[in-house]
Design an enzyme around this catalytic site. Structure first.
Site, mmCIF file in Angstrom:
data_model
loop_
_atom_site.group_PDB
_atom_site.id
_atom_site.type_symbol
_atom_site.label_atom_id
_atom_site.label_comp_id
_atom_site.label_asym_id
_atom_site.label_seq_id
_atom_site.Cartn_x
_atom_site.Cartn_y
_atom_site.Cartn_z
ATOM 1 N N LYS A 44 0.832 -1.060 -0.044
ATOM 2 C CA LYS A 44 -0.034 0.048 -0.017
ATOM 3 C C LYS A 44 1.029 1.157 0.170
ATOM 4 O O LYS A 44 2.266 1.162 0.361
ATOM 5 C CB LYS A 44 -0.954 -0.146 1.316
ATOM 6 C CG LYS A 44 -0.281 0.010 2.566
ATOM 7 C CD LYS A 44 -1.044 -0.395 3.721
ATOM 8 C CE LYS A 44 -0.221 -0.424 5.126
ATOM 9 N NZ LYS A 44 -1.299 -0.931 6.086
ATOM 10 N N TYR A 262 16.113 30.162 8.919
ATOM 11 C CA TYR A 262 14.962 30.978 9.233
ATOM 12 C C TYR A 262 15.027 31.118 10.821
ATOM 13 O O TYR A 262 15.236 30.181 11.457
ATOM 14 C CB TYR A 262 13.693 30.230 8.775
ATOM 15 C CG TYR A 262 13.266 30.323 7.412
ATOM 16 C CD1 TYR A 262 12.961 31.508 6.771
ATOM 17 C CD2 TYR A 262 13.382 29.362 6.653
ATOM 18 C CE1 TYR A 262 12.659 31.975 5.329
ATOM 19 C CE2 TYR A 262 13.029 29.305 5.352
ATOM 20 C CZ TYR A 262 12.781 30.712 4.684
ATOM 21 O OH TYR A 262 12.629 30.981 3.304
HETATM 22 C C1 LIG Z 1 -0.244 -1.738 6.938
HETATM 23 C C2 LIG Z 1 -0.714 -3.191 7.274
HETATM 24 C C3 LIG Z 1 -0.053 -4.278 7.551
HETATM 25 C C4 LIG Z 1 1.609 -4.167 7.208
HETATM 26 O O1 LIG Z 1 2.236 -3.784 8.592
HETATM 27 P P1 LIG Z 1 3.575 -3.378 8.878
HETATM 28 O O2 LIG Z 1 3.790 -3.102 10.262
HETATM 29 O O3 LIG Z 1 4.086 -2.643 7.801
HETATM 30 O O4 LIG Z 1 4.390 -4.784 8.442
HETATM 31 C C5 LIG Z 1 -0.596 -5.429 7.881
HETATM 32 N N1 LIG Z 1 -1.841 -5.368 7.987
HETATM 33 C C6 LIG Z 1 -2.483 -4.437 7.860
HETATM 34 C C7 LIG Z 1 -4.052 -4.746 8.274
HETATM 35 C C8 LIG Z 1 -2.313 -3.211 7.575
HETATM 36 O O5 LIG Z 1 -3.047 -2.262 7.502
#
Ligand SMILES: *Cc1c(COP(=O)(O)O)cnc(C)c1O
Length: 372
Positions: A44, A262
């Site tokens: 994702k 800044y």
């Molecule tokens: C993002 C996500 C993962 C992956 O988690 P990591 O900590 O990046 O390994 C797994 N399951 C769900 C439901 C997620 O939203």
């Protein structure tokens, strides 16, 4: 046709190097740890910022056949890369998806049903049974998923809904001592027993390192694949995937008492040599990496030496103190901001955030290159 050459020719600024070989090694390492359970990949958010197309392709070539995304659009993209022979689950569910179901059929995406509403929409969609779906059960996160009781009541409909996976998600898997882990595993065991014919999935990256080994049939690592440390506080078992280098644009000498940047947040206590580098918060470098007299911020690696950020991080620029680098640092020299020495987890800790946020904010202006 444009009169001008393609803009890519100009992207000679900061460079982001993605090591697909390390990504593949990381997946193989986790897959071996899990076996005989299967290892999926969570891709994702553009594969945590490293590039969904390249990461999905590399992972597929290494043997990964199950992918998780958050949105149907992300899933459609992955489908285009991995072809028909992989499962792609969409974690965010149907989002009251009446009228939005087309992508699930077109791209053969499996929705992760996360509420009774999702279940109702899916069962009347005409797709149930044509495309498989997963059921997300909430064992303590209170974010997405059916209550355990709702899920148990649904077990007799598993086949009619075309379910092929039941899953849940950990609250604090990066903290092995947290009591949530054991509680969630116990709740999930009960759900899994009721859905005996389905594959079950619980572990994210850190879940793979819990002493209870909650591997079930399929694990869903994301962060660890991209080089993040799934075992905070202990050495990182994963290989770094991301290297970020930025060019020095200018150098200058300032005297005692002069300030930098800044709002003059940093002042020189000694004659100081500065280097201004061409990367800033618009490139995903958090402003909280600002270096002041009382608070050390980020670091850049210059000729093997850590040089501190001084003053505020600005939109396109950051200033570092290179006084202690023996070699003369000249414009055009590349400094390293992320890599073997300065890890994603380091940078996140200094910025008061988590490495996930550092990765997913990696900027769009970098010259990206992929190594295998
Ligand atoms: C993002 C996500 C993962 C992956 O988690 P990591 O900590 O990046 O390994 C797994 N399951 C769900 C439901 C997620 O939203």
């Amino acid at each position: 046709m444009s009169l001008f050459p393609p803009v890519e020719a100009c992207l000679s600024q900061a460079e982001l190097i993605i090591d697909l070989g390390a990504l593949r090694d990381n997946w193989r390492q986790l897959a071996a740890r899990l076996a005989p359970a299967a290892c999926a990949a969570v891709v994702k958010a553009d594969a945590y910022g490293v590039g969904s197309d390249e990461a999905s392709q590399a992972l597929f070539n290494t043997g990964c056949r199950t992918f998780f995304v958050a949105h149907p659009s992300e899933g459609a993209r992955v489908r285009g890369v991995v072809g028909a022979d992989a499962s792609i689950y969409v974690l965010n569910g149907l989002i009251n998806g009446v009228g939005r179901l087309a992508p699930y059929a077109t791209y053969a995406l499996k929705p992760v049903l996360g509420s009774l509403d999702d279940v109702r929409v899916w069962s009347s969609s005409g797709l149930a049974g044509k495309v498989a779906a997963a059921l997300h059960v909430d064992t303590g996160m209170n974010r997405l998923g059916l209550h355990v009781d709702e899920a148990l009541a649904l077990a007799p409909q598993a086949q009619a809904l075309g379910l092929d996976l039941v899953m849940s998600h950990f609250v604090s898997s990066e903290a092995p001592g947290d009591t949530h882990n054991a509680e969630q595993i116990a709740r999930f065991d009960a759900v899994r027993a009721a859905f005996a014919g389905l594959r079950a999935s619980m572990a994210n990256s850190s879940g793979l390192f819990l002493p209870q080994k909650p591997f079930y049939d399929l694990a869903r690592p994301g962060y660890a694949l991209y080089g993040g440390n799934p075992t905070p506080g202990a050495p990182n078992p994963m290989r770094p995937v991301v290297t970020l280098r930025a060019p020095v644009i200018q150098t200058r000498e300032i005297g005692i008492g002069e300030s930098v940047g800044y709002n003059a947040q940093w002042r020189a206590k000694r004659p100081t040599r500065l280097a201004t580098i061409g990367v800033g918060y618009a490139d995903g470098l958090p402003r909280s990496l600002m270096g002041t007299e009382s608070h050390s911020g980020g670091d850049a690696l210059v000729e093997g030496r850590r040089c501190p950020f001084v003053g505020r991080v600005s939109m396109d620029l950051t200033v570092i103190d290179v006084t202690d680098v023996p070699a003369s640092v000249r414009p055009g020299a590349m400094v390293e901001l992320l890599g073997e020495a300065i890890t994603v987890d380091d940078v996140a800790a200094r910025a008061g955030t988590i490495g996930y946020e550092i990765l997913t904010n990696l900027g769009r202006r970098y010259a990206r290159s992929y190594r295998s």
